[in-house]
Scaffold this motif. Structure first.
Motif, PDB file in Angstrom:
ATOM      1  N   ALA A  10       0.799  -1.226   0.000  1.00  0.00           N
ATOM      2  CA  ALA A  10       0.000   0.000   0.000  1.00  0.00           C
ATOM      3  C   ALA A  10       0.829   1.271   0.000  1.00  0.00           C
ATOM      4  O   ALA A  10       0.284   2.355   0.203  1.00  0.00           O
ATOM      5  CB  ALA A  10      -0.924   0.007   1.218  1.00  0.00           C
ATOM      6  N   SER A  11       2.133   1.177  -0.246  1.00  0.00           N
ATOM      7  CA  SER A  11       2.964   2.381  -0.221  1.00  0.00           C
ATOM      8  C   SER A  11       2.979   3.124  -1.560  1.00  0.00           C
ATOM      9  O   SER A  11       3.686   4.114  -1.710  1.00  0.00           O
ATOM     10  CB  SER A  11       4.401   2.027   0.188  1.00  0.00           C
ATOM     11  OG  SER A  11       4.980   1.134  -0.741  1.00  0.00           O
ATOM     12  N   GLY A  12       2.201   2.661  -2.526  1.00  0.00           N
ATOM     13  CA  GLY A  12       2.130   3.308  -3.826  1.00  0.00           C
ATOM     14  C   GLY A  12       1.282   2.488  -4.776  1.00  0.00           C
ATOM     15  O   GLY A  12       0.725   1.452  -4.405  1.00  0.00           O
ATOM     16  N   LEU A  39       5.698   4.330   3.115  1.00  0.00           N
ATOM     17  CA  LEU A  39       4.389   4.140   3.738  1.00  0.00           C
ATOM     18  C   LEU A  39       3.867   5.456   4.307  1.00  0.00           C
ATOM     19  O   LEU A  39       2.690   5.793   4.155  1.00  0.00           O
ATOM     20  CB  LEU A  39       4.484   3.113   4.869  1.00  0.00           C
ATOM     21  CG  LEU A  39       4.205   1.653   4.540  1.00  0.00           C
ATOM     22  CD1 LEU A  39       4.385   0.805   5.792  1.00  0.00           C
ATOM     23  CD2 LEU A  39       2.812   1.461   3.963  1.00  0.00           C
ATOM     24  N   ASP A  40       4.740   6.193   4.972  1.00  0.00           N
ATOM     25  CA  ASP A  40       4.323   7.452   5.563  1.00  0.00           C
ATOM     26  C   ASP A  40       3.894   8.451   4.490  1.00  0.00           C
ATOM     27  O   ASP A  40       2.903   9.175   4.658  1.00  0.00           O
ATOM     28  CB  ASP A  40       5.450   8.035   6.411  1.00  0.00           C
ATOM     29  CG  ASP A  40       4.999   9.253   7.208  1.00  0.00           C
ATOM     30  OD1 ASP A  40       4.040   9.121   7.992  1.00  0.00           O
ATOM     31  OD2 ASP A  40       5.587  10.326   7.024  1.00  0.00           O
ATOM     32  N   LEU A  41       4.619   8.478   3.379  1.00  0.00           N
ATOM     33  CA  LEU A  41       4.239   9.365   2.278  1.00  0.00           C
ATOM     34  C   LEU A  41       2.873   8.973   1.709  1.00  0.00           C
ATOM     35  O   LEU A  41       2.048   9.841   1.387  1.00  0.00           O
ATOM     36  CB  LEU A  41       5.300   9.334   1.183  1.00  0.00           C
ATOM     37  CG  LEU A  41       6.631  10.020   1.512  1.00  0.00           C
ATOM     38  CD1 LEU A  41       7.650   9.749   0.406  1.00  0.00           C
ATOM     39  CD2 LEU A  41       6.424  11.519   1.700  1.00  0.00           C
ATOM     40  N   GLU A  58       1.855  -0.244   8.905  1.00  0.00           N
ATOM     41  CA  GLU A  58       2.478  -1.445   9.460  1.00  0.00           C
ATOM     42  C   GLU A  58       3.653  -1.819   8.562  1.00  0.00           C
ATOM     43  O   GLU A  58       3.500  -2.569   7.595  1.00  0.00           O
ATOM     44  CB  GLU A  58       1.487  -2.609   9.508  1.00  0.00           C
ATOM     45  CG  GLU A  58       0.649  -2.677  10.770  1.00  0.00           C
ATOM     46  CD  GLU A  58       1.390  -3.365  11.922  1.00  0.00           C
ATOM     47  OE1 GLU A  58       2.605  -3.629  11.787  1.00  0.00           O
ATOM     48  OE2 GLU A  58       0.739  -3.636  12.939  1.00  0.00           O
ATOM     49  N   PRO A  59       4.850  -1.304   8.826  1.00  0.00           N
ATOM     50  CA  PRO A  59       6.000  -1.710   8.013  1.00  0.00           C
ATOM     51  C   PRO A  59       6.283  -3.194   8.200  1.00  0.00           C
ATOM     52  O   PRO A  59       6.392  -3.679   9.333  1.00  0.00           O
ATOM     53  CB  PRO A  59       7.139  -0.843   8.570  1.00  0.00           C
ATOM     54  CG  PRO A  59       6.465   0.287   9.278  1.00  0.00           C
ATOM     55  CD  PRO A  59       5.202  -0.294   9.831  1.00  0.00           C
ATOM     56  N   ALA A  60       6.374  -3.931   7.107  1.00  0.00           N
ATOM     57  CA  ALA A  60       6.665  -5.362   7.165  1.00  0.00           C
ATOM     58  C   ALA A  60       7.234  -5.805   5.830  1.00  0.00           C
ATOM     59  O   ALA A  60       6.708  -5.440   4.777  1.00  0.00           O
ATOM     60  CB  ALA A  60       5.404  -6.171   7.488  1.00  0.00           C
TER      61      ALA A  60
END
Length: 314
Positions: A10-12, A39-41, A58-60
């Motif tokens: 889901a980071s882009g 992810l934060d962006l 949730e970084p993984a």
């Protein structure tokens, strides 16, 4: 309390678009991806597009099975009602995880197998929708999974030229996605949890091509001419995750919101069972499913196991 949704990758790209679409329905969304900064962006962009969106990150690293297990434990306690498995990679053939597994195999198939199966075997707070983002049924018809060589130990059948072999390996994992959808949906029949697959189409704006070289890079350049945007790619997975029309639908694969036929090698019961059992061995789970949530857990009536619908591909 808001419904809880989880979107991997889901980071882009389409993962971010799916997460934004779910957030627009009022659900809280957990964004999962490897890179905390990206992810934060993504979270900031979604909040800009969906004011008031309830978002978490949730970084993984989904190529690390230990991290996937830990993620499943954290999420399982929270009982998400929507889970969209979207993360994928086209990794070089010699790219192996510390466990000796091919990175595409782990990220694209074993991670969703472990995550969704782990969540499925926990009691649910209510009806749940699991959506697995797969590949083109027609495009993958001639790339059956080699059930004797999931981890590419022999490398047989990957073809020529060598620079294109990572894509063949990737294509096999996308067929694994469809097979997993059918196998898990059958096991969860009548529990209130639905499982469906979706092809997003050829899409611009993702990061699948970051390792492309040689013939594969040329192939990607040609395909990009016909590629759609990320919003188009997100449409069918998002529809499956949120639309009223998709409520109760399970064990099917969709293209452009239409149920589509996948190749016979992805629906054969013996092949489904072999892939399920070998996947269980590779992730360290028992071959037989654990406790399946009962109708009393979900308020759903039990029905007979679903069969993948046979329809015309879109």
């Amino acid at each position: 309390m808001s419904r809880l949704a989880v979107v991997t990758g889901a980071s882009g790209g389409i993962g971010e678009q799916i997460a934004a679409g779910i957030a627009r329905t009022g659900a809280a969304v957990v964004l999962v991806a490897r890179d905390p900064a990206r992810l934060d962006l993504a979270r900031r962009r979604i909040r800009g597009a969906v004011p008031g969106a309830e978002l978490e990150t949730e970084p993984a690293d989904l190529s690390d099975l230990a991290e996937v297990r830990a993620l499943a434990d954290r999420l399982g306690a929270r009982r998400p009602s929507i889970v969209v498995s979207n993360a994928a990679v086209i990794a070089p053939i010699d790219d192996r995880t510390p466990e000796g597994l091919h990175r595409s195999l782990v990220t694209n198939h074993l991670a969703p197998y472990l995550l969704l199966r782990s969540l499925a075997e926990r009691p649910a707070a209510g009806p749940r929708r699991f959506v697995v983002v797969g590949g083109s049924p027609s495009g993958l018809a001639r790339t059956p999974v080699d059930l004797d060589d999931l981890n590419l130990e022999s490398g047989r059948g990957l073809g020529w030229p060598p620079s294109f072999r990572p894509f063949v390996a990737y294509a096999r994992t996308k067929n694994m996605n469809a097979m997993f959808v059918y196998a898990l949906a059958s096991r969860l029949a009548g529990t209130g949890t639905t499982v469906n697959g979706a092809h997003p189409g050829i899409i611009k704006g993702g990061r699948l091509d970051r390792y492309d070289r040689g013939a594969l890079k040329l192939f990607g350049t040609v395909c990009s001419v016909f590629a759609g945007d990320t919003a188009t790619g997100a449409d069918t997975p998002l529809w499956l995750a949120t639309a009223e029309e998709a409520e109760g639908v399970t064990g099917k694969f969709f293209v452009k919101r239409q149920a589509a036929e996948t190749a016979p090698h992805t629906t054969d019961p013996e092949r489904l069972d072999r892939l399920w059992r070998e996947s269980a061995r590779l992730v360290g789970l028992p071959a037989d499913a654990g406790r399946e949530p009962s109708a009393s857990d979900t308020g759903a009536d039990r029905t007979s196991p679903p069969r993948p619908e046979r329809g015309r591909p879109s």
